[in-house]
Design a protein around this motif. Sequence first.
Motif, mmCIF file in Angstrom:
data_model
loop_
_atom_site.group_PDB
_atom_site.id
_atom_site.type_symbol
_atom_site.label_atom_id
_atom_site.label_comp_id
_atom_site.label_asym_id
_atom_site.label_seq_id
_atom_site.Cartn_x
_atom_site.Cartn_y
_atom_site.Cartn_z
ATOM 1 N N GLY A 180 0.817 -1.210 0.000
ATOM 2 C CA GLY A 180 0.000 0.000 0.000
ATOM 3 C C GLY A 180 0.850 1.260 0.000
ATOM 4 N N PHE A 181 1.908 1.267 0.816
ATOM 5 C CA PHE A 181 2.776 2.447 0.821
ATOM 6 C C PHE A 181 3.528 2.561 -0.500
ATOM 7 C CE2 PHE A 181 6.455 5.063 1.433
ATOM 8 C CZ PHE A 181 5.884 6.176 2.029
ATOM 9 N N HIS A 182 3.907 1.430 -1.087
ATOM 10 C CA HIS A 182 4.597 1.446 -2.383
ATOM 11 C C HIS A 182 3.715 2.138 -3.435
ATOM 12 C CE1 HIS A 182 6.911 -0.987 -5.670
ATOM 13 N NE2 HIS A 182 7.292 0.259 -5.621
ATOM 14 N N ARG A 183 2.431 1.784 -3.475
ATOM 15 C CA ARG A 183 1.512 2.427 -4.428
ATOM 16 C C ARG A 183 1.406 3.936 -4.136
ATOM 17 N NH1 ARG A 183 -1.136 -2.399 -3.388
ATOM 18 N NH2 ARG A 183 -2.510 -1.409 -1.854
ATOM 19 N N TYR A 184 1.315 4.285 -2.860
ATOM 20 C CA TYR A 184 1.229 5.695 -2.458
ATOM 21 C C TYR A 184 2.479 6.452 -2.925
ATOM 22 C CZ TYR A 184 0.948 9.706 0.764
ATOM 23 O OH TYR A 184 0.909 10.966 1.320
ATOM 24 N N TRP A 185 3.659 5.884 -2.662
ATOM 25 C CA TRP A 185 4.928 6.503 -3.054
ATOM 26 C C TRP A 185 5.003 6.657 -4.576
ATOM 27 C CZ3 TRP A 185 9.072 4.779 -5.981
ATOM 28 C CH2 TRP A 185 10.242 5.523 -5.882
ATOM 29 N N GLN A 186 4.619 5.602 -5.313
ATOM 30 C CA GLN A 186 4.656 5.656 -6.781
ATOM 31 C C GLN A 186 3.763 6.775 -7.320
ATOM 32 O OE1 GLN A 186 3.638 1.480 -7.408
ATOM 33 N NE2 GLN A 186 5.605 1.183 -8.460
ATOM 34 N N ALA A 187 2.603 6.978 -6.681
ATOM 35 C CA ALA A 187 1.689 8.033 -7.127
ATOM 36 C C ALA A 187 2.290 9.426 -6.918
ATOM 37 C CB ALA A 187 0.352 7.919 -6.391
ATOM 38 N N ASP B 162 -1.637 12.497 7.435
ATOM 39 C CA ASP B 162 -3.052 12.115 7.528
ATOM 40 C C ASP B 162 -3.404 10.977 6.573
ATOM 41 O OD1 ASP B 162 -3.619 13.898 9.541
ATOM 42 O OD2 ASP B 162 -4.476 15.429 8.212
ATOM 43 N N ASP B 163 -2.689 10.897 5.446
ATOM 44 C CA ASP B 163 -2.926 9.815 4.482
ATOM 45 C C ASP B 163 -2.437 8.470 5.017
ATOM 46 O OD1 ASP B 163 -3.862 11.749 2.740
ATOM 47 O OD2 ASP B 163 -2.022 11.805 1.532
ATOM 48 N N LEU B 164 -1.564 8.509 6.016
ATOM 49 C CA LEU B 164 -0.870 7.304 6.470
ATOM 50 C C LEU B 164 -1.191 6.911 7.913
ATOM 51 C CD1 LEU B 164 2.626 8.237 5.024
ATOM 52 C CD2 LEU B 164 0.840 6.873 3.935
ATOM 53 N N LYS B 165 -2.259 7.453 8.474
ATOM 54 C CA LYS B 165 -2.537 7.228 9.901
ATOM 55 C C LYS B 165 -2.391 5.773 10.340
ATOM 56 C CE LYS B 165 -5.038 11.299 11.223
ATOM 57 N NZ LYS B 165 -6.270 11.892 11.641
ATOM 58 N N PRO B 166 -2.973 4.804 9.629
ATOM 59 C CA PRO B 166 -2.829 3.422 10.091
ATOM 60 C C PRO B 166 -1.394 2.889 10.015
ATOM 61 C CG PRO B 166 -4.569 3.599 8.422
ATOM 62 C CD PRO B 166 -3.876 4.915 8.480
ATOM 63 N N LEU B 167 -0.571 3.513 9.163
ATOM 64 C CA LEU B 167 0.809 3.066 8.972
ATOM 65 C C LEU B 167 1.809 3.726 9.910
ATOM 66 C CD1 LEU B 167 1.552 2.868 5.144
ATOM 67 C CD2 LEU B 167 1.555 1.028 6.799
ATOM 68 N N LEU B 168 1.458 4.851 10.502
ATOM 69 C CA LEU B 168 2.426 5.644 11.270
ATOM 70 C C LEU B 168 3.207 4.842 12.310
ATOM 71 C CD1 LEU B 168 0.553 9.052 11.633
ATOM 72 C CD2 LEU B 168 2.398 8.442 10.050
#
Length: 176
Positions: free
Chosen positions: A26-33, A49-55
């Motif tokens: 999921g973070f890979h897709r976010y970074w690529q975008a 805020d886009d990454l709250k569950p990942l923080l």
Amino acid sequence: MSGSRSRSPHSYVSDAAVCSSGRIAGFHRYWQALCRDGLLPSRTAIEPDDLKPLLPNILIMDVEPAPLRVRYRLVGTAIAETSRRDITGRYLEELRFDHPRERAALEAGYRLMLESRAPVFGRVLWRALSDLELTYESAIFPLAGDGRSIDKAIGVEDYLDVDPREVLERVPTRPV
């Protein structure tokens, strides 16, 4: 778990397929975008805020390419709790490691990220105790304030077979 003691630490590769983690994918897709026109994203392009569950599973590093130095600016709570140490504010060369080749493996991962200008991925086996091995997946994504010169990185760690309660109960706090 015989033979585990002789296993070498992880290595990082450019192939995202080594990780099965949904968090990392999921973070890979976010970074690529965030990558546009051949430019790398900057740290400021990433919205917490886009990454709250990942923080809790994120690290942010300052990267000095030559000579290579990595400083851990932010270490998520899940990483600090599971690893049983908080490395916030520390440089890679200051850290103590459980395995003699672990630092070299991390340095090689950062070098590969710098050379390829792309994320690197790894699967890590950590022998927390003689009778407790933990597996986690890790990825490091390059960031560049000017879009070209990598000056930061963001890492994501996902603990696959870790029971946080067992780690907290059994694994003592580790020295930095």
